[in-house]
Design a protein around this motif. Structure first.
Motif, PDB file in Angstrom:
ATOM      1  N   LEU A   1      43.076  29.689  39.318  1.00 40.38           N
ATOM      2  CA  LEU A   1      42.339  30.843  38.826  1.00 40.38           C
ATOM      3  C   LEU A   1      40.981  30.412  38.266  1.00 40.38           C
ATOM      4  CD1 LEU A   1      42.316  33.875  38.244  1.00 40.38           C
ATOM      5  CD2 LEU A   1      43.379  33.369  36.049  1.00 40.38           C
ATOM      6  N   GLY A   2      40.975  29.325  37.508  1.00 41.13           N
ATOM      7  CA  GLY A   2      39.709  28.828  36.961  1.00 41.13           C
ATOM      8  C   GLY A   2      38.737  28.417  38.053  1.00 41.13           C
ATOM      9  N   GLY A   3      39.251  27.743  39.087  1.00 40.73           N
ATOM     10  CA  GLY A   3      38.401  27.351  40.208  1.00 40.73           C
ATOM     11  C   GLY A   3      37.844  28.552  40.949  1.00 40.73           C
ATOM     12  N   THR A   4      38.664  29.579  41.093  1.00 43.80           N
ATOM     13  CA  THR A   4      38.231  30.796  41.774  1.00 43.80           C
ATOM     14  C   THR A   4      37.146  31.513  40.982  1.00 43.80           C
ATOM     15  OG1 THR A   4      40.426  31.056  42.726  1.00 43.80           O
ATOM     16  CG2 THR A   4      39.024  33.002  42.700  1.00 43.80           C
ATOM     17  N   ILE A   5      37.281  31.518  39.678  1.00 42.92           N
ATOM     18  CA  ILE A   5      36.306  32.210  38.832  1.00 42.92           C
ATOM     19  C   ILE A   5      35.019  31.397  38.694  1.00 42.92           C
ATOM     20  CG2 ILE A   5      35.848  32.973  36.468  1.00 42.92           C
ATOM     21  CD1 ILE A   5      38.846  33.695  36.298  1.00 42.92           C
ATOM     22  N   PHE A   6      35.146  30.104  38.442  1.00 48.76           N
ATOM     23  CA  PHE A   6      33.965  29.307  38.127  1.00 48.76           C
ATOM     24  C   PHE A   6      33.173  28.849  39.339  1.00 48.76           C
ATOM     25  CE2 PHE A   6      36.033  28.700  33.956  1.00 48.76           C
ATOM     26  CZ  PHE A   6      34.986  29.173  33.180  1.00 48.76           C
ATOM     27  N   SER A   7      33.769  28.806  40.512  1.00 52.24           N
ATOM     28  CA  SER A   7      33.032  28.349  41.693  1.00 52.24           C
ATOM     29  C   SER A   7      31.798  29.204  41.978  1.00 52.24           C
ATOM     30  CB  SER A   7      33.963  28.300  42.902  1.00 52.24           C
ATOM     31  OG  SER A   7      33.267  27.842  44.023  1.00 52.24           O
ATOM     32  N   PRO A   8      31.909  30.531  42.057  1.00 51.37           N
ATOM     33  CA  PRO A   8      30.700  31.323  42.285  1.00 51.37           C
ATOM     34  C   PRO A   8      29.747  31.307  41.089  1.00 51.37           C
ATOM     35  CG  PRO A   8      32.643  32.746  42.162  1.00 51.37           C
ATOM     36  CD  PRO A   8      33.117  31.352  42.100  1.00 51.37           C
ATOM     37  N   ILE A   9      30.295  31.179  39.889  1.00 51.96           N
ATOM     38  CA  ILE A   9      29.435  31.123  38.696  1.00 51.96           C
ATOM     39  C   ILE A   9      28.588  29.858  38.722  1.00 51.96           C
ATOM     40  CG2 ILE A   9      29.447  30.877  36.180  1.00 51.96           C
ATOM     41  CD1 ILE A   9      31.927  32.701  36.162  1.00 51.96           C
TER      42      ILE A   9
ATOM     43  N   GLN B   1      21.713  27.532  41.535  1.00 59.87           N
ATOM     44  CA  GLN B   1      20.580  28.114  42.261  1.00 59.87           C
ATOM     45  C   GLN B   1      19.499  28.625  41.316  1.00 59.87           C
ATOM     46  OE1 GLN B   1      22.377  31.096  44.732  1.00 59.87           O
ATOM     47  NE2 GLN B   1      22.976  29.609  46.310  1.00 59.87           N
ATOM     48  N   ASN B   2      19.895  29.165  40.180  1.00 64.29           N
ATOM     49  CA  ASN B   2      18.925  29.784  39.271  1.00 64.29           C
ATOM     50  C   ASN B   2      18.366  28.844  38.206  1.00 64.29           C
ATOM     51  OD1 ASN B   2      19.063  32.340  40.505  1.00 64.29           O
ATOM     52  ND2 ASN B   2      20.936  32.798  39.399  1.00 64.29           N
ATOM     53  N   TYR B   3      19.161  27.854  37.760  1.00 62.27           N
ATOM     54  CA  TYR B   3      18.742  27.037  36.637  1.00 62.27           C
ATOM     55  C   TYR B   3      18.648  25.548  36.937  1.00 62.27           C
ATOM     56  CZ  TYR B   3      19.805  31.281  34.070  1.00 62.27           C
ATOM     57  OH  TYR B   3      19.843  32.572  33.633  1.00 62.27           O
ATOM     58  N   GLY B   4      19.150  25.099  38.070  1.00 61.19           N
ATOM     59  CA  GLY B   4      19.146  23.669  38.381  1.00 61.19           C
ATOM     60  C   GLY B   4      20.383  22.993  37.799  1.00 61.19           C
ATOM     61  N   TRP B   5      20.604  21.757  38.236  1.00 58.65           N
ATOM     62  CA  TRP B   5      21.859  21.086  37.864  1.00 58.65           C
ATOM     63  C   TRP B   5      21.893  20.664  36.410  1.00 58.65           C
ATOM     64  CZ3 TRP B   5      22.118  16.038  36.197  1.00 58.65           C
ATOM     65  CH2 TRP B   5      20.998  15.234  36.434  1.00 58.65           C
ATOM     66  N   ARG B   6      20.751  20.301  35.819  1.00 53.16           N
ATOM     67  CA  ARG B   6      20.766  19.847  34.419  1.00 53.16           C
ATOM     68  C   ARG B   6      21.153  20.975  33.465  1.00 53.16           C
ATOM     69  NH1 ARG B   6      15.942  16.722  36.215  1.00 53.16           N
ATOM     70  NH2 ARG B   6      16.614  14.541  36.190  1.00 53.16           N
ATOM     71  N   HIS B   7      20.544  22.120  33.652  1.00 50.97           N
ATOM     72  CA  HIS B   7      20.872  23.257  32.788  1.00 50.97           C
ATOM     73  C   HIS B   7      22.286  23.772  33.064  1.00 50.97           C
ATOM     74  CE1 HIS B   7      16.905  23.829  30.955  1.00 50.97           C
ATOM     75  NE2 HIS B   7      16.449  23.351  32.099  1.00 50.97           N
ATOM     76  N   THR B   8      22.710  23.687  34.323  1.00 47.97           N
ATOM     77  CA  THR B   8      24.067  24.116  34.662  1.00 47.97           C
ATOM     78  C   THR B   8      25.094  23.260  33.949  1.00 47.97           C
ATOM     79  OG1 THR B   8      23.358  24.942  36.810  1.00 47.97           O
ATOM     80  CG2 THR B   8      25.703  24.465  36.549  1.00 47.97           C
TER      81      THR B   8
END
Length: 91
Positions: free
Chosen positions: A6-14, A20-27
């Protein structure tokens, strides 16, 4: 165990959207904040003896899994990254 899927399903698109919007460092910082918020209630769990032993063991296991998955992801990602030599030749 059902929560892992469930966590993988929820967090993958997030995570994809954050990357895409903030880059890997901010993510990574945002995800660290989310994990902290989720892990803090786990730290307040008591085991049957009224101690925090169960919570600390759970947090230790989750931290180890996270560490190994990030290191593994880094190693796998390096296979697909251009080396410095290739980048200099391209210029």
């Amino acid at each position: 165990m059902a929560g892992i899927g469930l966590g993988g399903t929820i967090f993958s698109p997030i995570v994809t959207d954050l990357l895409q919007n903030y880059g890997w460092r901010h993510t990574y910082l945002i995800m660290a904040g989310i994990i902290l918020v989720v892990a803090l209630p786990a730290a307040s769990m008591y085991d049957l003896n009224g101690s925090y032993t169960l919570a600390w063991m759970l947090l230790l296991v989750l931290t180890a899994v996270t560490l190994f998955s990030w290191v593994g992801s880094c190693i796998v990602a390096k296979r697909y990254m251009a080396s410095d030599v290739e980048l200099k030749q391209a210029q």
